[in-house]
Each structure stands twice: as structure tokens, then as C-alpha cells.
Design an enzyme around this catalytic site. Structure first.
Site, PDB file in Angstrom:
ATOM      1  N   LYS A  53      25.427 -31.176  66.707  1.00 35.96           N
ATOM      2  CA  LYS A  53      25.942 -29.833  67.079  1.00 35.96           C
ATOM      3  C   LYS A  53      27.166 -29.873  67.586  1.00 35.96           C
ATOM      4  O   LYS A  53      28.054 -29.050  67.276  1.00 35.96           O
ATOM      5  CB  LYS A  53      24.706 -29.367  68.336  1.00 35.96           C
ATOM      6  N   GLN A  97      18.446 -29.061  74.749  1.00 33.99           N
ATOM      7  CA  GLN A  97      17.734 -29.629  73.681  1.00 33.99           C
ATOM      8  C   GLN A  97      16.378 -29.903  74.351  1.00 33.99           C
ATOM      9  O   GLN A  97      16.150 -30.501  75.100  1.00 33.99           O
ATOM     10  CB  GLN A  97      18.619 -30.887  73.439  1.00 33.99           C
ATOM     11  N   ASP A 120      19.720 -20.068  71.232  1.00 36.20           N
ATOM     12  CA  ASP A 120      18.606 -20.417  70.439  1.00 36.20           C
ATOM     13  C   ASP A 120      17.621 -19.290  70.215  1.00 36.20           C
ATOM     14  O   ASP A 120      16.772 -19.369  69.353  1.00 36.20           O
ATOM     15  CB  ASP A 120      17.700 -21.620  71.294  1.00 36.20           C
TER      16      ASP A 120
END
Ligand code: NDP
Length: 283
Positions: A53, A97, A120
């Protein structure tokens, strides 16, 4: 012979589109999109995802911050870090995460991210907007599935879509997004009776179970489009999907491989979401 839906190539195209747009944003508005990723602990898979990422952000010309926290971090400290990022004007997207260590309440942490920076798409506010069809940040993996279908000109409207899996991060949002595109959607899970028969009705079959090669040829209607979200490791440590690719490919009209299908799309959609969240601050 099915069309092989190339997620790797499509992801590269999207990332390049994002890079060009981010460059324009910088030149015309003086705004550099910024993503902060928080990683807690030493999970090797999570570390690889976070590194990817970070590198994708840098390649797209975006500002990238990776915050590493020890496994035994207090929940309160993590929440304080999120609170600081929520008001940091250089950060437009915040991602924690997953998975988090057991002593940390995942819902509490995800809900602490302001919806405007929830790249997200997991915050209940954004899930709510997605459900009622208000434009919002969409969860990356299911959004990647839709993007693949659209970029391969696969019609969703009016098609029978079967989704196997009902998780909050893949199955449920995938079903909602297919419905929003006017698919006729059935969602299957571990209690579904005669799963094979339900799957055989699908024009578009989306599989997100987490069981290697679970979907076999007898579960697929000839000519169906098969999207495999699964990422599993077989006995030799090789990545395999939830679909038995070799058996299903000859009867499908189009299919995603694993690796190189849905997987690379997730990160491309994350870049896109970060760009969109940055653009939204100008409105
Ligand atoms: P979850 O474990 O959260 O959910 C799995 C779902 O599959 C559940 O709804 C479960 O049903 C259902 N299921 C399990 N066994 C069966 C069965 N025998 N028959 C029918 N349904 C079944 O997984 P995720 O949604 O998080 O992930 C699914 C897969 O996608 C995994 O392989 C994961 O690694 C991969 N993934 C890939 C991503 C990518 O970037 N490509 C991103 C995220 C995930 P029930 O609800 O009844 O338990």
C-alpha cells in the site's frame, strides 16, 4: 475457453489513472492526497500488505504515512493516534490493517475513523450510505469486483448474480453493489441448502468463502462469469482461489485467476478512494 479477467493489468490502468489525477490535483489545487496506514504487531502477511500500500501510494505521487505499533499497544493509544489523524489536514485516508490483536475492539477502532477519511468503507455511516445508494466510499475489494465487471463490459443489469459468502468486508457489500447495478442477487453462506443448485442458476457467480478450490465445475452454469475473491495457500504454499480454476475455466465465459484477479484490484481501489476523499475536501 473463457476470457481471463486480468486484474493485474486492470489494476495497473486504474493506478495510472489515479497518478495522473493526483498530479493534476497537486498542480491545479496544491493538494496532495495522503494516506495513513496503521499496523499493529508483526503479522508477516499484514506487513506485506502494508508495504504494498505504501509503495503504491508513493508511485501514485501521494503522501504516505505508515504507523507501526507494538502488539501489546493499549487500545486507548491506538484511538488517540486515530483521533490525531482525523484532524491532520495532510491525511485524507486512514486505514487500520486488520486483523488487530485480540485485546483491541476492532469495531471501536474502525468506528473511531471519521467517515470522510474511511478509505476502507467499513464505517457504519459509509455502509449505511452504500446500502441506501448515496454515493460514498465503497469497500475496496467488492468495489474492485464491480470495476472488473464493468471494465470487461460484462452486463450486470437483469442478470442472476449469486454471491457465496456474507462477510461484512466482501460478501454483503458485493451483494449490495450488484443489486445497485440492477442484478438479481442471491446471497449464499454456510447454511445454504443445495448450494450447487443455487450456484448453477448464476449468470455471475462471485465467490468469497476462504476455502481452496471449493467451487467445482458442477456448480457452474455453462457460460457463467466467475469472480473468485478467495485467497488461500495450498499444501505447497502456492496461492489458490476458492474456485477450482482448471475445472471451471473451460465452461465459464469469463473468469478471474488467483493470483492476478481480484487481489490486485483491492489496492487500486484503495488508491482511488484516497484520491476521492482528498477531492471531497475541496467541495
Ligand atoms: P469470512 O471467513 O469472513 O467469510 C466467509 C464466508 O463464507 C462466510 O459468510 C461463510 O458463511 C461462508 N462460507 C464458509 N464456508 C462455506 C460453505 N461451505 N458453503 C457456503 N458458504 C460458506 O471471509 P472473507 O469474506 O473475509 O474472505 C473470503 C475470502 O476472500 C478469503 O479467502 C479471503 O482471503 C479473501 N479475501 C480477498 C481479498 C482480496 O483482496 N482479494 C480481500 C478480502 C478477503 P457463514 O457466514 O454462514 O459462516
Amino acid at each position: 475457453m473463457a476470457i481471463i479477467i486480468d486484474g493485474k493489468a486492470t489494476s495497473a490502468i486504474i493506478k495510472e489513472e489515479v497518478r495522473v489525477e493526483a498530479e493534476q490535483l497537486k498542480a491545479e489545487k496544491g493538494l496532495t492526497p495522503g494516506l495513513a496506514v496503521i499496523i499493529v504487531g508483526e503479522n508477516p502477511a499484514s506487513k506485506v500488505y502494508v508495504r504494498n500500500k505504501h509503495q503504491s501510494c508513493i508511485k501514485a505521487g501521494m503522501h504516505s504515512v505508515v504507523i507501526e505499533m507494538p502488539e501489546d499497544i493499549a487500545e486507548e493509544t491506538l484511538l488517540e493516534e486515530i483521533a490525531a489523524l482525523n484532524v491532520d489536514p495532510t491525511i485524507h485516508g486512514i486505514l487500520v490493517q486488520l486483523p488487530l490483536p485480540k485485546h483491541i475492539n476492532e469495531d471501536k477502532v474502525l468506528n473511531a475513523i471519521v467517515p470522510e477519511k474511511d478509505v476502507d468503507g467499513f464505517h457504519p455511516t459509509n455502509v449505511g450510505y452504500m446500502t441506501i445508494g448515496t454515493p460514498t466510499v465503497l469497500p475496496c475489494t467488492p468495489a474492485g469486483v464491480i470495476e472488473l465487471l464493468e471494465r470487461y463490459n460484462i452486463e450486470i443489469s437483469g442478470k442472476k448474480c449469486v454471491v457465496i459468502g456474507r462477510s461484512n468486508i466482501v460478501g454483503k457489500p458485493a451483494a449490495l453493489l450488484l443489486l445497485a447495478k440492477n442484478g438479481t442477487v442471491t446471497v449464499c453462506h454456510s447454511r445454504t441448502k443445495d448450494l450447487a443448485a443455487v450456484c448453477r442458476e448464476a449468470d455471475i457467480l462471485v465467490v468469497a468463502i476462504g476455502k481452496a478450490k471449493f467451487v467445482t465445475a458442477d456448480m457452474v452454469k455453462p457460460g457463467a462469469v466467475v469472480i473468485d475473491v478467495g485467497i488461500n495457500r495450498n499444501e505447497e504454499g502456492k496461492l489458490v482461489g476458492d474456485v477450482d480454476f482448471d475445472a471451471v475455466e473451460p465452461i465459464a465465459s469469463a473468469i478471474t485467476p488467483v493470483p492476478g484477479g481480484v487481489g490486485p484490484m483491492t489496492i487500486a481501489m484503495l488508491m482511488k478512494n484516497t484520491l476521492e476523499c482528498a477531492k471531497a475536501t475541496l467541495k
